[in-house]
Design an enzyme around this catalytic site. Structure first.
Site, PDB file in Angstrom:
ATOM      1  N   GLU A 154      -0.743   2.567   3.427  1.00  0.00           N
ATOM      2  CA  GLU A 154       0.128   3.749   3.477  1.00  0.00           C
ATOM      3  C   GLU A 154       0.852   3.993   2.161  1.00  0.00           C
ATOM      4  O   GLU A 154       0.908   5.123   1.673  1.00  0.00           O
ATOM      5  CB  GLU A 154       1.140   3.604   4.621  1.00  0.00           C
ATOM      6  CG  GLU A 154       1.807   4.931   5.023  1.00  0.00           C
ATOM      7  CD  GLU A 154       3.122   5.220   4.282  1.00  0.00           C
ATOM      8  OE1 GLU A 154       3.599   6.361   4.368  1.00  0.00           O
ATOM      9  OE2 GLU A 154       3.650   4.319   3.581  1.00  0.00           O
TER      10      GLU A 154
ATOM     11  N   ASP B 138       1.498  -2.471   5.074  1.00  0.00           N
ATOM     12  CA  ASP B 138       1.601  -2.701   3.635  1.00  0.00           C
ATOM     13  C   ASP B 138       3.010  -2.343   3.189  1.00  0.00           C
ATOM     14  O   ASP B 138       3.750  -1.652   3.897  1.00  0.00           O
ATOM     15  CB  ASP B 138       0.558  -1.863   2.878  1.00  0.00           C
ATOM     16  CG  ASP B 138       0.693  -0.381   3.162  1.00  0.00           C
ATOM     17  OD1 ASP B 138       0.864  -0.004   4.355  1.00  0.00           O
ATOM     18  OD2 ASP B 138       0.643   0.425   2.215  1.00  0.00           O
TER      19      ASP B 138
END
EC number: 3.4.13.20
Lengths: 464, 464
Positions: free
Chosen positions: A156, A91
Site C-alpha cells: 500500500e 506494509d
C-alpha cells in the site's frame, strides 16, 4: 477476545520490518514474512486463506523485485447472511531509529497507554482489531453474524502495486458475494471522538530529475562556471507553490468541485477544537484561522508538498560538493473532480516552461510515479447508518462525519471496479503520527476499536 | 626511491577511512590511526616527530569528538641550508561505494595507469610524493639539500579545526627557522602540463535551518494547512543565485577586486583547450564560452553552490512526508578583497529579508559554519622562481601560472601568521575528481611529482 493476546500479536507484527517504500531485497523478505505470518493467523482463526502470487516489480533502475502476495481469506459462507469484506495492509513507511524516534520503531513499546511502533496505527493495529473482533465471536462460541472476507496486501505505501489487476480479476469470483467493503486505514479528527470517513484525496507523486553529469563536482574546482543542477532544481521546486499554500501550476484548480452552501454546513457541524488540534499537532500556526477553512484545505482542496531531494548532500556536517544529478520529489493531493492524467500534463508543462526560461544546459526529466484518484461516497448508504449505530453503542456518541486528506486509493478502486459501497471506519486518534517518527496507537483505541468492529458485525446482520 | 614501494604505501594509506566530514566516532578512530601511521612513516625516515594533542571539538548537537593530532616533524637542522616546510593533510571527504564509485573508494585500484581511491589525489598521494622525494635522497645516501619540516593535519576537509591556534603558538618555535612553505593540495589546469598556484579562493559555508516542529508530518494528514519548511527552504535557496550564476545577495560583489588589463593578460597566456576541458569534465556546456571568462569565474569572482538539504526525504522511492525541520547547505567561494564577516552579515540579512516576506510561522536560523579567507601571493618570490626551474628540469616545459578556485585556507593562514612565502605546487591532473566519486591520481603524476619535489629541493639549495 483476550485484549492482552491481541496486544502481544501486535508486538510480533510490529517487529517485522515490512517496509515497502525502500526497494531493497532485505525489506522485501520482511514483507513476505509478514504476509506469511498474517496468513497463518487467519488460518488458525478458521478462515479459508489464499495467498495470491503477485509476480515481480520492475524498478526504474532496471532492478526487479518480487511483490509480496495478497491474502484473500473467507470466513463463513451462509447465503442467509450479509458478507462484509475488510481491506487492510501490512506494509509500513520507512523508519530509522536515528531520525527522531524515541524508541526502537520495530519494538512495540507502551508508554502512558500509548503503543509506539512503526505500523501500530498504519495499518497493523486496525487489521488486528478486526481479527480480534472475529476471534471474540469464536472465543464466545457464537456464530459470526455476517460472512467475513479479508483482502490484505503488502504494497500500500508503495502505491498498491498490481492490486488493481487482482481486484479486476477477482471481481466476479472473490468479490461476487461481497455486499459491503470496510477499510480502517486513516485517523479520527480528534483525540477521543470516533469518526466515519466518506471521502479521501487522491495523490499524484512527481519526480523531477536535473542532470549535468552522473558524477558530483568539487565546488572549488567547478563553482562559478556550471549550470548547477541544484540551482535549477531549487528554482523548479520553488515555482510550484506560494507561501500561502496556493499551487502555482496553471489550470490546476480548474476541475476542483465548486463549493456548495450545504457542504459548508457539514464542516460547521464537525467538532474541532482548533486550540487542541494545534497543540496536539505541535504546530504554532496554521495557514488558516478558522475550522471550516482548515477542514476544506485538508479535504476538498488540493495541496502540494515537497518531500525532498535525492542525490544531493543530505548528511550532517559540511561537504563542498556540487551534486551532478539530483531528483526533486513532490506530490499533489487531488480532490474531486481533478483528473490524474490532466494533472500530470499540467505539472509537466509547467516545469518545462520554468526550466526552458533558465536556458540551462542540464537535462530535465519529469515523471509522475504514482497517480491515485480521489474518492467520495454517499453517506446515506445502509452500511454508513450501521456504522453510526455501532459507534453510538460502543462510544455513546455520534461520530464526526469526515473526509480524509490522505489517499486510500483502494476505496476509489473498489467503488469503480467492484461497484460495492465502501466505508472507512478509522480507529486511531488524530495524533497517532502515521508516516512520521514515533507512530503509535492508543491502547484504548485499539481495544474500543475491536469492540466497535464486533458491534458493527451485529448491526450489519440486522440489515440483511 | 622505489616507486613501487611508494605506490604500496599509498594503497595502505587510502585503505584508512580517514573521513573528517562526517562527525561520527568510527571515522574519528580512523583519523587517529591515519595520523599514527604517518608519524611512524616519518620516524622511520629519520625525522624528529611530535604528534600534537589537539583536544576535542564541540559539535552543534552538543556531542564532543576528539580532534586527531597534528604532526610536526623535522629532518635536518643545518644552519647553512635553507628550511622548507611542507604542509599536507591526511583526512578525506566522505565516500560511499553505493553512490557512483566504480571501485571500492578505500581500496586503491589501478586502471589504465590511474590509481583510484578516496584521498589518492586529495591529499594522501602528494604527501607521500614529498616523503618519497626525501627517501630518494636517503636511498642514494645523499645529504638532503635543504632542511625539511612537515606539518600534517587530519581536519582539513572539516575546516582545519584548531590548526590556526597551533600555528599561532608555534610561530616562534617550530616555524622560526622556516624560510618557505610548500603546499601541494590542488590540481593542474590540464591533463599533462604542470602548474604553480599563486592564489586560492576562500569559502564561507552556510546552513539555513527552517523548523516547524522536530517531527515530520504525513502529507495527507497535514498537506494544505501548513507553512511547510521545505517550501520556505526552497524559496530561500532559490533566492541566492540566478540561472547565469550571478549571486543575488545584495552587496556581495562590492569588495571584489577590480579587473586590470595586466590581469587579463595573465589569463590570455594560459593554455586551456576548452574542448578538451569540457570533454574531460564531461560537461556539455559551461556558463561561459571563452577561456578568459571561465578562468576568471573560477579564480577571481565569487561563486555560490547549493550542496543539499539535511532532514528531508533523500532516499530512492516515494515517501509522502512533509519534513518538519530541514537544513539547507550552501557556500560562497570568496575572492580578494571580500571579507568573511561582511559576507556573513550580507547573506544573513538577505535570507532574513526573503523569509520575512513569506510571513511563515516557521523558525529560521542562519549560521555560517566555516569562514575561510581568499589568498594571493607574489609570483616573483624566489621560491616561485625555484619551482619554475624544477618544473623545467623534470617536465621540460614552463608551468601554467594559475590560481585555484578551491579553498586552501592554510595558505592564507601561513602568510598572515608566519609571514613566510607560500607556494602551491600541485601534482594532480585536472580530471582527478577530488571530493567526488572515482577520485584518482595518475601513476605518472605520482612518480613525476616525486621527481619534481626532489628537483625542487636542489633548486632551493641554490637559493641559499
Amino acid at each position: 477476545m483476550d485484549p492482552k493476546l491481541g496486544r502481544m500479536t501486535l508486538k510480533e507484527w510490529v517487529a517485522i520490518e515490512s517496509d515497502s517504500v525502500q526497494p531493497v531485497p532485505r525489506f522485501r523478505q520482511e514483507l513476505f514474512r509478514m504476509m506469511a505470518v498474517a496468513a497463518d493467523t487467519l488460518q488458525r482463526l478458521g478462515a479459508h486463506v489464499t495467498s495470491v502470487d503477485m509476480g515481480s516489480q520492475q524498478l526504474p533502475d532496471g532492478q526487479s523485485l518480487p511483490i509480496p502476495p495478497v491474502i484473500l481469506a473467507e470466513l463463513g459462507n451462509d447465503p442467509t447472511k450479509g458478507t462484509v469484506c475488510f481491506y487492510g495492509h501490512l506494509d509500513v513507511q520507512p523508519a530509522d531509529q536515528g531520525n527522531g524516534w524515541l524508541t526502537d520503531p520495530y519494538v512495540l513499546t507502551e508508554v502512558d497507554g500509548k503503543l509506539y511502533g512503526r505500523g501500530a496505527t498504519d495499518n497493523k493495529g486496525p487489521v488486528l482489531a478486526w481479527i480480534n473482533a472475529v476471534s471474540a465471536f469464536r472465543a464466545l462460541e457464537q456464530d459470526l453474524p455476517v460472512n467475513i472476507k479479508f483482502i490484505i496486501e503488502g504494497m500500500e505505501e508503495a502505491g498498491s502495486v498490481a492490486l488493481e489487476e487482482l481486484v479486476e480479476k477477482e471481481k466476479n469470483r472473490f468479490f461476487s458475494g461481497v455486499d459491503y467493503i470496510v477499510i480502517s486505514d486513516n485517523l479520527w479528527i480528534s483525540q477521543r471522538k470516533p469518526a466515519i470517513t466518506y471521502g479521501t484525496r487522491g495523490n499524484s507523486y512527481f519526480m523531477v530529475e536535473v542532470k549535468c553529469r552522473d558524477q558530483d563536482f568539487h565546488s572549488g574546482t567547478f563553482g562559478g562556471i556550471l549550470h548547477e543542477p541544484m540551482a535549477d532544481l531549487v528554482a523548479l521546486l520553488g515555482s510550484l507553490v506560494d507561501s500561502s499554500g496556493h499551487i502555482l501550476v496553471p489550470g490546476i484548480y480548474d476541475e476542483v468541485a465548486p463549493l456548495t452552501e450545504e457542504e459548508i454546513n457539514t464542516y460547521k457541524a464537525i467538532h474541532l477544537d482548533l486550540e487542541e488540534y494545534r497543540n496536539s499537532s505541535r504546530v504554532e500556526k496554521f495557514l488558516f484561522d478558522t475550522k471550516e477553512e482548515i477542514l476544506m484545505h485538508l479535504w476538498r482542496y488540493p495541496s502540494l508538498s515537497i518531500h525532498g531531494i535525492e542525490g544531493a548532500f543530505d548528511e550532517p556536517g559540511a561537504k563542498t560538493v556540487i551534486p551532478g544529478q539530483v531528483i526533486g520529489k513532490f506530490s499533489i493531493r487531488l480532490v474531486p473532480h481533478m483528473n490524474v492524467s490532466v494533472v500530470e500534463k499540467q505539472v509537466t508543462r509547467h516545469l518545462e516552461d520554468v526550466f526552458s526560461k533558465r536556458n540551462s544546459s542540464n537535462k530535465m526529466v519529469v515523471s509522475m510515479t504514482l497517480g491515485l484518484h480521489p474518492w467520495i461516497a454517499n453517506i446515506n448508504d445502509t452500511q454508513y447508518l450501521a456504522a453510526k449505530r455501532a459507534i453510538r453503542t460502543v462510544f455513546g456518541t455520534e461520530p464526526d462525519m469526515i473526509r480524509d486528506g490522505s489517499t486510500i486509493p483502494i476505496a476509489k478502486m473498489f467503488q469503480e471496479i467492484v461497484h460495492k459501497s465502501v466505508v472507512l471506519i478509522p480507529l486511531g486518534a488524530v495524533d497517532d503520527g502515521e508516516h512520521s517518527q514515533n507512530e503509535k496507537i492508543n491502547r484504548w483505541n485499539y481495544i474500543e476499536g475491536t469492540k466497535l468492529f464486533a458491534a458493527f458485525f451485529l448491526e450489519m446482520a440486522q440489515l440483511h
